[in-house]
Design a protein around this motif. Structure first.
Motif, PDB file in Angstrom:
ATOM      1  N   LYS A 173       2.229   1.709  -3.440  1.00  0.00           N
ATOM      2  CA  LYS A 173       1.191   2.234  -4.331  1.00  0.00           C
ATOM      3  C   LYS A 173       1.012   3.739  -4.113  1.00  0.00           C
ATOM      4  N   ASN A 174       0.998   4.151  -2.858  1.00  0.00           N
ATOM      5  CA  ASN A 174       0.836   5.573  -2.554  1.00  0.00           C
ATOM      6  C   ASN A 174       2.012   6.383  -3.088  1.00  0.00           C
ATOM      7  N   GLU A 231       0.828  -1.208   0.000  1.00  0.00           N
ATOM      8  CA  GLU A 231       0.000   0.000   0.000  1.00  0.00           C
ATOM      9  C   GLU A 231       0.863   1.259   0.000  1.00  0.00           C
ATOM     10  N   SER A 282       1.654   6.623  -6.805  1.00  0.00           N
ATOM     11  CA  SER A 282       0.602   7.584  -7.151  1.00  0.00           C
ATOM     12  C   SER A 282       1.120   9.015  -7.038  1.00  0.00           C
TER      13      SER A 282
END
Length: 255
Positions: free
Chosen positions: A210-211, A207, A214
């Motif tokens: 992914k952040n 996670e 992004s």
């Protein structure tokens, strides 16, 4: 208490007798008044009295001293019978060596080594007693392998003994299997908890990645948009520059 005077061979000097028990001195101590006592006797006496039992002079435990050397030597040279004389020992030795002899004396009374037997017998006769002791144990002559006492010979049943042994082995095996099962389950639970914990950590890391991705993509898009804006501004500046140049050239021609 001292050594029984009846055990000694020959004359024993009065000065070598305990003033309390009147036996021959054992572990002797001497008071300042020079009267001698067995250690056990004088300590017991001083619990209730604070004076010498011979002359009534004041005596305290702290004032007691070892026997004079010459008296100690005379005491050690005294000859006496072994305490096992009544059981057959004929040894006569010095008081100095009597304890060593009696520890090793073949006529000392020793307990039978068979469980349950209360007999005490001379050390030299112990082997003979063990051979006939009703509490002696031996292996079953029928081959079942059981260890039985002589007193139980008539009650011994090989089949019953073997069944009992098998049942004990079965119970022991079940216990061991249960222990192994519990240990394996414990290990599996531990591994399962470890894997769940590790999976949770990996999920959190994914996670976070992914952040981060992004945020990076957002930054890239912002940079690309800024670059396009900058390029357009440069193109607009070039056009304005060209128009100004043409304007200047037209003015020069008119002049």
């Amino acid at each position: 208490m001292g050594y029984d005077i009846e055990r000694f061979v020959g004359y024993v000097n009065e000065g070598l007798l305990c003033s309390i028990c009147r036996d021959v001195l054992e572990d002797p101590l001497q008071a300042p008044c020079e009267h001698a006592f067995c250690t056990a006797c004088i300590h017991a006496w001083l619990v209730h009295c604070s004076s010498c039992p011979e002359d009534r002079q004041m005596v305290d435990v702290s004032l007691l001293r070892p026997l004079y050397r010459y008296m100690k030597n005379d005491l050690n040279r005294l000859q006496l019978h072994c305490k096992n004389r009544e059981y057959g020992c004929v040894m006569i030795c010095s008081l100095e060596s009597i304890d060593k002899h009696e520890r090793e004396c073949e006529y000392s009374q020793v307990p039978c080594s068979n469980a349950g037997c209360t007999v005490r017998i001379e050390r030299c006769n112990l082997d003979s007693h063990l051979a006939v002791c009703e509490y002696r144990s031996h292996e079953c002559p029928n081959g079942c392998g059981s260890i039985i006492l002589s007193a139980e010979d008539t009650q011994h049943n090989c089949v019953a003994e073997l069944r009992t042994e098998i049942e004990l082995l079965r119970s022991e095996m079940i216990c061991r299997v249960e222990e192994a099962k519990h240990e394996m389950e414990s290990r599996l639970d531990s591994q399962r908890r470890h894997m769940v914990q590790k999976e949770s950590i990996l999920r959190n890391e994914i996670e976070e990645l992914k952040n981060q991705m992004s945020r990076i993509m957002s930054d890239v898009h912002s940079l690309m948009a800024a670059e396009r804006q900058h390029r357009q501004e440069l193109e607009q500046a070039d056009l304005e520059k060209q128009e100004l140049a043409e304007l200047l050239m037209g003015l020069q021609k008119d002049c």
